[in-house]
Design an enzyme around this catalytic site. Structure first.
Site, PDB file in Angstrom:
ATOM      1  N   PRO A 167     151.588  49.436  34.234  1.00  0.00           N
ATOM      2  CA  PRO A 167     152.138  48.442  35.155  1.00  0.00           C
ATOM      3  C   PRO A 167     152.222  48.926  36.590  1.00  0.00           C
ATOM      4  CG  PRO A 167     153.868  49.339  33.754  1.00  0.00           C
ATOM      5  CD  PRO A 167     152.576  49.841  33.214  1.00  0.00           C
ATOM      6  N   GLU A 209     157.474  55.375  26.654  1.00  0.00           N
ATOM      7  CA  GLU A 209     158.017  55.237  28.001  1.00  0.00           C
ATOM      8  C   GLU A 209     156.973  55.473  29.089  1.00  0.00           C
ATOM      9  OE1 GLU A 209     161.010  54.182  30.559  1.00  0.00           O
ATOM     10  OE2 GLU A 209     160.926  54.077  28.370  1.00  0.00           O
ATOM     11  N   ARG A 215     131.013  40.876  30.474  1.00  0.00           N
ATOM     12  CA  ARG A 215     130.317  39.602  30.691  1.00  0.00           C
ATOM     13  C   ARG A 215     129.498  39.607  31.978  1.00  0.00           C
ATOM     14  NH1 ARG A 215     132.434  35.627  33.476  1.00  0.00           N
ATOM     15  NH2 ARG A 215     132.080  34.078  31.847  1.00  0.00           N
ATOM     16  N   ASP A 246     131.595  31.644  38.446  1.00  0.00           N
ATOM     17  CA  ASP A 246     132.946  31.625  37.897  1.00  0.00           C
ATOM     18  C   ASP A 246     134.001  31.635  38.996  1.00  0.00           C
ATOM     19  OD1 ASP A 246     132.162  31.592  35.282  1.00  0.00           O
ATOM     20  OD2 ASP A 246     132.307  33.755  35.000  1.00  0.00           O
TER      21      ASP A 246
END
Length: 246
Positions: free
Chosen positions: A89, A116, A154, A169
């Site tokens: 994160p 953690e 992709r 896209d």
């Protein structure tokens, strides 16, 4: 062929994803090889322990450096220097531009952690990239790695049936994608826009560009700052702004 390795404590999580849809076809076309390794095998202890209590105290357990160092070293036996990606994160927010950058590499290694966090020496001495797929917390890095891998694969040559698909896209052009319609031309009284049935490709391209602009302006205005606009497009956006404020 691109080579992608994943280091995870839960390799079974990848079986369905790697064995289905575009990722399965990409492997069949030999555009990519996908391999998942349980780095618990590199723990170096009889209990296969890969985590320990943090120095200085605190909640949770921390992944030890030895298993990840040894797993990466076992994988990187070739002369190719891979990009080693830590899913966490705290990492750089993942974007289409990052996917396009990674798609140019020959080899990628993804580190998927739990608990953690990681011993900081993993970040300092192994990792080349830290990536986050959003400002939220997941149980581990596996789902994030799947997302990034799908986005990258992709883009590889020959993976998608239509070579124009990845170029058009959302986010690839800097704008959100325009609406799509297919047959029937009328369904329950709802009609396909007449311009799409006209056969006039110049008008169709113009309509699609305007729709992409409108969607981006109305849904993701933050993307507009990176978009080059013609004078007429700037005037069109000014008109939308005026109508919005009424």
């Amino acid at each position: 062929m691109m080579h992608i390795h994943v280091l995870s404590l839960f390799p079974a999580m990848f079986e369905g994803v790697f064995g289905s849809s575009i990722l399965k076809k990409a492997q069949e076309k030999q555009a990519v090889s996908l391999e998942v390794t349980d780095f618990r095998a590199y723990s170096g202890n009889k209990h296969s322990q890969v985590d320990d209590y943090p120095y200085g105290g605190g909640a949770g357990m921390v992944l030890k450096p030895e298993p990840l160092f040894q797993a990466v070293e076992a994988i990187t036996t070739s002369s190719i220097k891979p990009r080693i990606i830590l899913m966490c994160p705290q990492g750089e927010r993942f974007t289409q531009a990052k996917a396009e950058e990674l798609a140019q590499e020959e080899e990628l290694i993804f580190l998927c952690g739990h608990y953690e966090g990681y011993d900081e020496r993993v970040r300092e001495h192994i990792v080349t990239d830290e990536i986050s797929i959003g400002d939220f917390v997941l149980t581990g890095g596996e789902l994030g790695a799947m997302t990034v891998i799908d986005s990258v694969v992709r883009l590889l040559p020959g993976v998608l049936g239509n070579g124009e698909s990845p170029v058009q896209d959302s986010f690839s052009t800097g704008l959100l994608e325009h609406p799509h319609y297919t047959r029937p031309s009328e369904f329950r009284g709802f009609k396909v826009p007449a311009v799409l049935l006209s056969g006039n490709h110049a008008h169709i391209d113009q309509w699609r560009r305007e729709q992409s602009l409108y969607r981006t302006w109305s849904r993701r205005p933050d993307l507009m700052k990176n978009t080059e606009l013609t004078t007429s497009e700037q005037q069109k956006i000014a008109q939308w702004e005026k109508e919005k404020n009424y």
